[in-house]
Design a protein around this motif. Structure first.
Motif, short mmCIF file in Angstrom:
data_model
loop_
_atom_site.label_atom_id
_atom_site.label_comp_id
_atom_site.label_asym_id
_atom_site.label_seq_id
_atom_site.Cartn_x
_atom_site.Cartn_y
_atom_site.Cartn_z
N PRO A 183 0.80 -1.23 0.00
CA PRO A 183 0.00 0.00 0.00
C PRO A 183 0.84 1.28 0.00
CG PRO A 183 -0.09 -1.06 2.15
CD PRO A 183 0.60 -2.01 1.22
N ALA A 184 1.93 1.32 0.76
CA ALA A 184 2.75 2.53 0.81
C ALA A 184 3.39 2.81 -0.55
CB ALA A 184 3.81 2.42 1.90
N ARG A 185 3.81 1.78 -1.23
CA ARG A 185 4.43 1.95 -2.55
C ARG A 185 3.44 2.60 -3.52
NH1 ARG A 185 4.40 -0.47 -7.52
NH2 ARG A 185 6.36 -0.58 -8.64
N TYR A 186 2.20 2.13 -3.50
CA TYR A 186 1.22 2.68 -4.43
C TYR A 186 0.77 4.08 -4.04
CZ TYR A 186 1.19 -1.76 -6.82
OH TYR A 186 1.58 -2.87 -7.53
N GLY A 187 0.69 4.37 -2.75
CA GLY A 187 0.37 5.72 -2.31
C GLY A 187 1.45 6.70 -2.76
N LYS A 188 2.69 6.31 -2.55
CA LYS A 188 3.81 7.14 -2.97
C LYS A 188 3.82 7.33 -4.49
CE LYS A 188 8.82 7.41 -3.04
NZ LYS A 188 10.08 6.77 -2.69
N GLN A 189 3.53 6.28 -5.23
CA GLN A 189 3.54 6.35 -6.68
C GLN A 189 2.43 7.27 -7.20
OE1 GLN A 189 3.49 2.52 -8.62
NE2 GLN A 189 4.14 3.38 -10.56
N LEU A 190 1.24 7.20 -6.58
CA LEU A 190 0.16 8.11 -6.99
C LEU A 190 0.58 9.57 -6.74
CD1 LEU A 190 -3.20 6.52 -5.80
CD2 LEU A 190 -2.59 7.18 -8.12
N ALA A 191 1.11 9.83 -5.56
CA ALA A 191 1.52 11.20 -5.24
C ALA A 191 2.61 11.68 -6.19
CB ALA A 191 1.99 11.28 -3.79
N SER A 192 3.58 10.84 -6.46
CA SER A 192 4.68 11.21 -7.35
C SER A 192 4.18 11.47 -8.77
CB SER A 192 5.73 10.11 -7.35
OG SER A 192 6.76 10.42 -8.25
N HIS A 193 3.34 10.59 -9.26
CA HIS A 193 2.82 10.73 -10.62
C HIS A 193 2.02 12.02 -10.78
CE1 HIS A 193 1.09 9.72 -14.50
NE2 HIS A 193 -0.09 10.01 -13.99
N PHE A 194 1.10 12.27 -9.87
CA PHE A 194 0.25 13.44 -9.98
C PHE A 194 0.97 14.74 -9.62
CE2 PHE A 194 -3.43 10.43 -9.74
CZ PHE A 194 -4.07 10.85 -10.90
N SER A 195 2.14 14.66 -9.01
CA SER A 195 2.85 15.88 -8.58
C SER A 195 3.25 16.76 -9.76
CB SER A 195 4.09 15.53 -7.76
OG SER A 195 5.09 14.95 -8.57
N LYS A 196 3.24 16.21 -10.95
CA LYS A 196 3.58 17.00 -12.13
C LYS A 196 2.49 18.01 -12.46
CE LYS A 196 6.26 13.16 -13.94
NZ LYS A 196 5.95 12.06 -13.04
N LYS A 197 1.24 17.72 -12.02
CA LYS A 197 0.11 18.58 -12.36
C LYS A 197 -0.67 19.09 -11.15
CE LYS A 197 -0.63 16.41 -16.83
NZ LYS A 197 -1.56 15.74 -17.72
N LEU A 198 -0.48 18.47 -10.00
CA LEU A 198 -1.27 18.79 -8.82
C LEU A 198 -0.39 19.05 -7.61
CD1 LEU A 198 -3.62 15.65 -8.85
CD2 LEU A 198 -4.03 17.79 -10.04
N ALA A 199 -0.99 19.61 -6.58
CA ALA A 199 -0.33 19.67 -5.29
C ALA A 199 -0.51 18.31 -4.64
CB ALA A 199 -0.95 20.76 -4.42
N THR A 200 0.60 17.66 -4.30
CA THR A 200 0.54 16.33 -3.70
C THR A 200 1.50 16.27 -2.52
OG1 THR A 200 2.33 15.33 -4.99
CG2 THR A 200 0.12 15.29 -5.97
N GLU A 201 1.28 15.27 -1.69
CA GLU A 201 2.19 15.03 -0.57
C GLU A 201 2.15 13.55 -0.23
OE1 GLU A 201 2.46 16.11 4.15
OE2 GLU A 201 1.49 17.54 2.80
N TRP A 202 3.31 13.01 0.14
CA TRP A 202 3.39 11.65 0.66
C TRP A 202 4.42 11.65 1.78
CZ3 TRP A 202 0.43 7.69 0.93
CH2 TRP A 202 0.92 6.52 1.48
N ASP A 203 4.00 11.27 2.97
CA ASP A 203 4.87 11.17 4.13
C ASP A 203 5.15 9.69 4.36
OD1 ASP A 203 5.92 10.86 6.75
OD2 ASP A 203 4.95 12.71 7.40
N ALA A 204 6.33 9.23 3.96
CA ALA A 204 6.66 7.80 4.05
C ALA A 204 6.66 7.31 5.49
CB ALA A 204 8.02 7.54 3.40
N ALA A 205 7.12 8.13 6.42
CA ALA A 205 7.17 7.72 7.82
C ALA A 205 5.77 7.50 8.39
CB ALA A 205 7.90 8.77 8.65
#
Length: 114
Positions: free
Chosen positions: A14-36
């Motif tokens: 789940p953390a991998r996919y959350g991070k991937q969604l945030a990273s992917h959309f960061s090119k067009k949107l405000a995103t954040e992913w806190d791995a900790a």
């Protein structure tokens, strides 16, 4: 007025996919992913405004979407398609459940073959 929808996506990563969604959309949107914390969000603006919160749990990625009623189905589909595409190898599926118990958009790997 806003409405919400939630999806519980079963996955061993789940953390991998959350991070991937945030990273992917960061090119067009405000995103954040806190791995900790295993938490993040996506902020959609423009023609399709809304907020998606993401929480990585034990073998589940919880998605919580809030938007105007007229944008709900479109945002469910956009987020669902991206996540299922990223997780095609793991055969992820995203089933949204709207507030009040109404069924939302369902996205599976079969939907990507169109």
């Amino acid at each position: 007025m806003t409405i919400s929808s939630t999806a519980r996506v079963a996955t061993d990563r789940p953390a991998r996919y959350g991070k991937q969604l945030a990273s992917h959309f960061s090119k067009k949107l405000a995103t954040e992913w806190d791995a900790a914390e295993g938490r993040g969000h996506l902020t959609f603006t423009g023609d399709l405004p809304g907020e998606v919160g993401m929480i990585a749990g034990d073998k589940v990625l919880l998605l919580h979407l809030e938007t105007a009623p007229e944008h709900l189905a479109d945002l469910e589909a956009v987020v669902g398609r991206h996540l299922v595409r990223f997780g095609a190898r793991d055969e992820l599926s995203v089933t949204w459940r709207r507030e009040g118990g109404e069924d939302g958009v369902v996205v599976t790997t079969a939907d990507l073959e169109d």
